[in-house]
Design a protein around this motif. Structure first.
Motif, PDB file in Angstrom:
ATOM      1  N   VAL A   1       0.861  -1.180   0.000  1.00  0.00           N
ATOM      2  CA  VAL A   1       0.000   0.000   0.000  1.00  0.00           C
ATOM      3  C   VAL A   1       0.898   1.230   0.000  1.00  0.00           C
ATOM      4  O   VAL A   1       1.783   1.356   0.852  1.00  0.00           O
ATOM      5  N   PHE A   2       0.670   2.120  -0.966  1.00  0.00           N
ATOM      6  CA  PHE A   2       1.482   3.326  -1.133  1.00  0.00           C
ATOM      7  C   PHE A   2       0.661   4.536  -0.694  1.00  0.00           C
ATOM      8  O   PHE A   2      -0.297   4.924  -1.368  1.00  0.00           O
ATOM      9  N   LEU A   3       1.046   5.132   0.448  1.00  0.00           N
ATOM     10  CA  LEU A   3       0.333   6.290   0.984  1.00  0.00           C
ATOM     11  C   LEU A   3       1.150   7.556   0.725  1.00  0.00           C
ATOM     12  O   LEU A   3       2.288   7.665   1.197  1.00  0.00           O
ATOM     13  N   PRO A   4       0.599   8.507  -0.019  1.00  0.00           N
ATOM     14  CA  PRO A   4       1.374   9.718  -0.337  1.00  0.00           C
ATOM     15  C   PRO A   4       1.470  10.693   0.827  1.00  0.00           C
ATOM     16  O   PRO A   4       0.519  10.873   1.571  1.00  0.00           O
ATOM     17  N   ILE A   5       2.655  11.292   0.973  1.00  0.00           N
ATOM     18  CA  ILE A   5       2.873  12.391   1.912  1.00  0.00           C
ATOM     19  C   ILE A   5       3.667  13.440   1.132  1.00  0.00           C
ATOM     20  O   ILE A   5       4.870  13.306   0.976  1.00  0.00           O
ATOM     21  N   TYR A   6       3.003  14.427   0.611  1.00  0.00           N
ATOM     22  CA  TYR A   6       3.654  15.453  -0.220  1.00  0.00           C
ATOM     23  C   TYR A   6       4.387  14.764  -1.366  1.00  0.00           C
ATOM     24  O   TYR A   6       3.766  14.127  -2.200  1.00  0.00           O
ATOM     25  N   SER A   7       5.722  14.858  -1.420  1.00  0.00           N
ATOM     26  CA  SER A   7       6.450  14.206  -2.519  1.00  0.00           C
ATOM     27  C   SER A   7       7.037  12.865  -2.074  1.00  0.00           C
ATOM     28  O   SER A   7       7.909  12.313  -2.736  1.00  0.00           O
ATOM     29  N   SER A   8       6.575  12.346  -0.948  1.00  0.00           N
ATOM     30  CA  SER A   8       7.064  11.068  -0.430  1.00  0.00           C
ATOM     31  C   SER A   8       5.929  10.045  -0.417  1.00  0.00           C
ATOM     32  O   SER A   8       4.758  10.394  -0.588  1.00  0.00           O
ATOM     33  N   TYR A   9       6.297   8.795  -0.195  1.00  0.00           N
ATOM     34  CA  TYR A   9       5.314   7.721  -0.031  1.00  0.00           C
ATOM     35  C   TYR A   9       5.716   6.851   1.141  1.00  0.00           C
ATOM     36  O   TYR A   9       6.870   6.430   1.255  1.00  0.00           O
ATOM     37  N   ASN A  10       4.778   6.598   2.036  1.00  0.00           N
ATOM     38  CA  ASN A  10       4.918   5.525   3.016  1.00  0.00           C
ATOM     39  C   ASN A  10       4.451   4.256   2.313  1.00  0.00           C
ATOM     40  O   ASN A  10       3.337   4.218   1.773  1.00  0.00           O
ATOM     41  N   VAL A  11       5.281   3.240   2.304  1.00  0.00           N
ATOM     42  CA  VAL A  11       4.928   1.988   1.632  1.00  0.00           C
ATOM     43  C   VAL A  11       4.821   0.885   2.677  1.00  0.00           C
ATOM     44  O   VAL A  11       5.796   0.560   3.350  1.00  0.00           O
ATOM     45  N   SER A  12       3.617   0.334   2.828  1.00  0.00           N
ATOM     46  CA  SER A  12       3.379  -0.773   3.753  1.00  0.00           C
ATOM     47  C   SER A  12       3.400  -2.079   2.972  1.00  0.00           C
ATOM     48  O   SER A  12       2.742  -2.197   1.937  1.00  0.00           O
ATOM     49  N   VAL A  13       4.153  -3.042   3.471  1.00  0.00           N
ATOM     50  CA  VAL A  13       4.238  -4.372   2.849  1.00  0.00           C
ATOM     51  C   VAL A  13       3.639  -5.371   3.826  1.00  0.00           C
ATOM     52  O   VAL A  13       4.056  -5.438   4.980  1.00  0.00           O
ATOM     53  N   ILE A  14       2.655  -6.127   3.383  1.00  0.00           N
ATOM     54  CA  ILE A  14       1.987  -7.109   4.239  1.00  0.00           C
ATOM     55  C   ILE A  14       2.134  -8.490   3.591  1.00  0.00           C
ATOM     56  O   ILE A  14       1.702  -8.694   2.448  1.00  0.00           O
ATOM     57  N   ASN A  15       2.751  -9.425   4.321  1.00  0.00           N
ATOM     58  CA  ASN A  15       3.053 -10.751   3.789  1.00  0.00           C
ATOM     59  C   ASN A  15       2.050 -11.784   4.299  1.00  0.00           C
ATOM     60  O   ASN A  15       1.999 -12.060   5.494  1.00  0.00           O
TER      61      ASN A  15
END
Length: 195
Positions: free
Chosen positions: A97-111
């Motif tokens: 899941v790619f969550l945008p923060i301005y020009s950044s992304y928090n990327v959550s990986v779920i296995n």
């Protein structure tokens, strides 16, 4: 008297013949079909893909720093795994899941691949990875300075088997990627979900 009893006997014979003919006709012209066993895997699989994206998007409103992304997706995948197991099927999935923060992304990986996996994520040449991410575990990366409509490369290795995919982020909104397999006794439904 003899004529009456003869007519009675003929009536019974004719009635018996009509009944025999009717039963013969009913037996050969009735279409009693035994229903075939139905495999609901494909319908379940289609719904599953949509709900994975929904479980991620609910978390989006909690904010990019909230851990609700991993929690929501993990709870839904755990439920889906239990449902598929109860139907004699096995489900595997890895979700990003790619969550945008301005020009950044928090990327959550779920296995939810059923085993530990190594995951590598590259966004526009910026690479981050996690090794030995346990089954039902999650990790989070932060990518800074991500351009709009960036190219993403996802690679994961589970039990020596390598899988890769490339796709583009839709600029400045939540993006989700899922590689899902539903393995049943009759078929394997497998697809990648990008939304």
């Amino acid at each position: 008297m003899k004529n009456k009893s003869r007519l009675k006997g003929q009536f019974y014979i004719i009635t018996a013949l009509v009944l025999i003919l009717f039963m013969f006709y009913a037996h050969y012209n009735s279409r009693f079909e035994i229903p075939k066993s139905v495999d609901y895997s494909q319908e379940f699989f289609s719904s599953l893909k949509e709900e994975i994206l929904r479980s991620a998007s609910f978390a989006y409103y909690q904010g990019p720093y909230s851990s609700s992304v991993e929690n929501n997706v993990s709870v839904f995948l755990d439920f889906s795994t239990n449902v598929s197991n109860s139907q004699g099927q096995r489900m595997e999935a890895i979700v990003l899941v790619f969550l945008p923060i301005y020009s950044s992304y928090n990327v959550s990986v779920i296995n939810f691949l059923g085993a530990a996996a190594d995951v590598n994520v590259t966004i526009s040449g910026n690479e981050q990875n996690t090794t030995n991410l346990e089954n039902k575990g999650s990790a989070r990366f932060v990518f800074t300075g991500v351009e709009q409509n960036a190219t993403v490369n996802v690679t994961y290795v589970k039990s020596g088997s390598k899988n890769s995919d490339v796709f583009n982020l839709t600029s400045r909104r939540l993006n989700a990627y899922a590689d899902v397999k539903l393995i049943s006794s009759s078929a394997t439904w497998s697809d990648k979900v990008i939304g």
